[in-house]
Each structure stands twice: as C-alpha cells, then as structure tokens.
Design a protein around this motif. Structure first.
Motif, PDB file in Angstrom:
ATOM      1  N   LEU A  92       0.816  -1.221   0.000  1.00  0.00           N
ATOM      2  CA  LEU A  92       0.000   0.000   0.000  1.00  0.00           C
ATOM      3  C   LEU A  92       0.845   1.265   0.000  1.00  0.00           C
ATOM      4  O   LEU A  92       0.461   2.266  -0.599  1.00  0.00           O
ATOM      5  N   MET A  93       1.996   1.225   0.666  1.00  0.00           N
ATOM      6  CA  MET A  93       2.847   2.412   0.734  1.00  0.00           C
ATOM      7  C   MET A  93       3.789   2.523  -0.450  1.00  0.00           C
ATOM      8  O   MET A  93       4.343   3.588  -0.716  1.00  0.00           O
ATOM      9  N   GLY A  94       4.015   1.405  -1.140  1.00  0.00           N
ATOM     10  CA  GLY A  94       4.982   1.420  -2.226  1.00  0.00           C
ATOM     11  C   GLY A  94       6.396   1.580  -1.708  1.00  0.00           C
ATOM     12  O   GLY A  94       7.262   2.131  -2.374  1.00  0.00           O
ATOM     13  N   SER A  95       6.616   1.090  -0.489  1.00  0.00           N
ATOM     14  CA  SER A  95       7.908   1.259   0.177  1.00  0.00           C
ATOM     15  C   SER A  95       8.213   0.005   0.973  1.00  0.00           C
ATOM     16  O   SER A  95       7.302  -0.696   1.422  1.00  0.00           O
ATOM     17  N   GLY A  96       9.495  -0.267   1.166  1.00  0.00           N
ATOM     18  CA  GLY A  96       9.871  -1.427   1.944  1.00  0.00           C
ATOM     19  C   GLY A  96       9.536  -1.270   3.420  1.00  0.00           C
ATOM     20  O   GLY A  96       9.503  -0.167   3.952  1.00  0.00           O
ATOM     21  N   VAL A  97       9.279  -2.404   4.075  1.00  0.00           N
ATOM     22  CA  VAL A  97       9.003  -2.443   5.502  1.00  0.00           C
ATOM     23  C   VAL A  97       9.991  -3.436   6.119  1.00  0.00           C
ATOM     24  O   VAL A  97      10.180  -4.527   5.586  1.00  0.00           O
ATOM     25  N   PRO A 137       7.482  -3.966  -1.808  1.00  0.00           N
ATOM     26  CA  PRO A 137       6.214  -3.913  -2.542  1.00  0.00           C
ATOM     27  C   PRO A 137       6.191  -4.953  -3.664  1.00  0.00           C
ATOM     28  O   PRO A 137       7.177  -5.132  -4.370  1.00  0.00           O
ATOM     29  N   GLN A 138       5.069  -5.627  -3.793  1.00  0.00           N
ATOM     30  CA  GLN A 138       4.909  -6.647  -4.826  1.00  0.00           C
ATOM     31  C   GLN A 138       3.887  -6.225  -5.877  1.00  0.00           C
ATOM     32  O   GLN A 138       3.406  -7.062  -6.638  1.00  0.00           O
ATOM     33  N   ASN A 139       3.534  -4.954  -5.883  1.00  0.00           N
ATOM     34  CA  ASN A 139       2.524  -4.487  -6.826  1.00  0.00           C
ATOM     35  C   ASN A 139       3.034  -3.244  -7.556  1.00  0.00           C
ATOM     36  O   ASN A 139       4.130  -2.758  -7.306  1.00  0.00           O
ATOM     37  N   THR A 140       2.196  -2.717  -8.434  1.00  0.00           N
ATOM     38  CA  THR A 140       2.580  -1.556  -9.234  1.00  0.00           C
ATOM     39  C   THR A 140       1.975  -0.274  -8.655  1.00  0.00           C
ATOM     40  O   THR A 140       1.052  -0.329  -7.829  1.00  0.00           O
ATOM     41  N   GLU A 141       2.467   0.842  -9.122  1.00  0.00           N
ATOM     42  CA  GLU A 141       1.905   2.139  -8.729  1.00  0.00           C
ATOM     43  C   GLU A 141       0.436   2.217  -9.117  1.00  0.00           C
ATOM     44  O   GLU A 141      -0.400   2.735  -8.375  1.00  0.00           O
TER      45      GLU A 141
END
Length: 91
Positions: free
Chosen positions: A14-19, A64-68
């Motif tokens: 959801l954030m488009g960023s690593g956690v 992230p495993q998804n696209t923008e």
C-alpha cells in the motif's frame, strides 16, 4: 503486529515502500538495556552503542509486490469505502 507477515506485506504494497521487521521481538527491551548501558558508561558513546545494537538486530524485509497503478486503484477504492461509510449515525 510484527508477527503478522501478511499485514507487513500489505503495508509495503500500500505504501509502495519497503518495511523492515526486526527478527528480535523484544527490540524495545534491547533498546532500554542499551540506553541504560550508555547511561552508566558501559558504552563510550552513542556510536559504540549503535554498533553493539547492530550485532543483535537483524531484519526481515518486505518489499512492494505491486505496481503504482495497483496502489492508486486500492487507494481510490479505500476512499470510496470511507465516503460510503459516512453519515450512518442517526440521533
């Protein structure tokens, strides 16, 4: 919450960023112990304390495993769901 890998992956998506998830569950207790050690002179300075903590803390990374485009679609759906949920209360 850090034990829930699905939630952590969802956050990254959801954030488009690593956690990063610390492998050590009690990282707060380690932080308190390191700070106490610094206070009583076990560590020369904050840099030495930081070096010690890096020896004990490893992380599991969630990327992230998804696209923008997918993130934007999910956010639009979330905002629509919130909008639809408003105004239900009756006095």
């Amino acid at each position: 919450m850090t034990q829930n890998t699905l939630m952590l992956q969802t956050q990254a998506d959801l954030m488009g960023s690593g956690v990063l998830k610390p492998e050590m569950v009690e990282v707060t207790a380690l932080g308190a112990a390191l700070a106490a050690g610094l206070a009583v002179g076990v560590f020369e300075d904050e840099h030495a304390m930081s070096n010690m903590s890096e020896k004990f803390i490893t992380y599991q990374a969630f990327e992230p495993q998804n696209t923008e485009e997918d993130r934007e679609l999910r956010m639009a759906r979330w905002k629509l769901a919130i909008e639809k949920s408003l105004g239900w209360e009756t006095q």
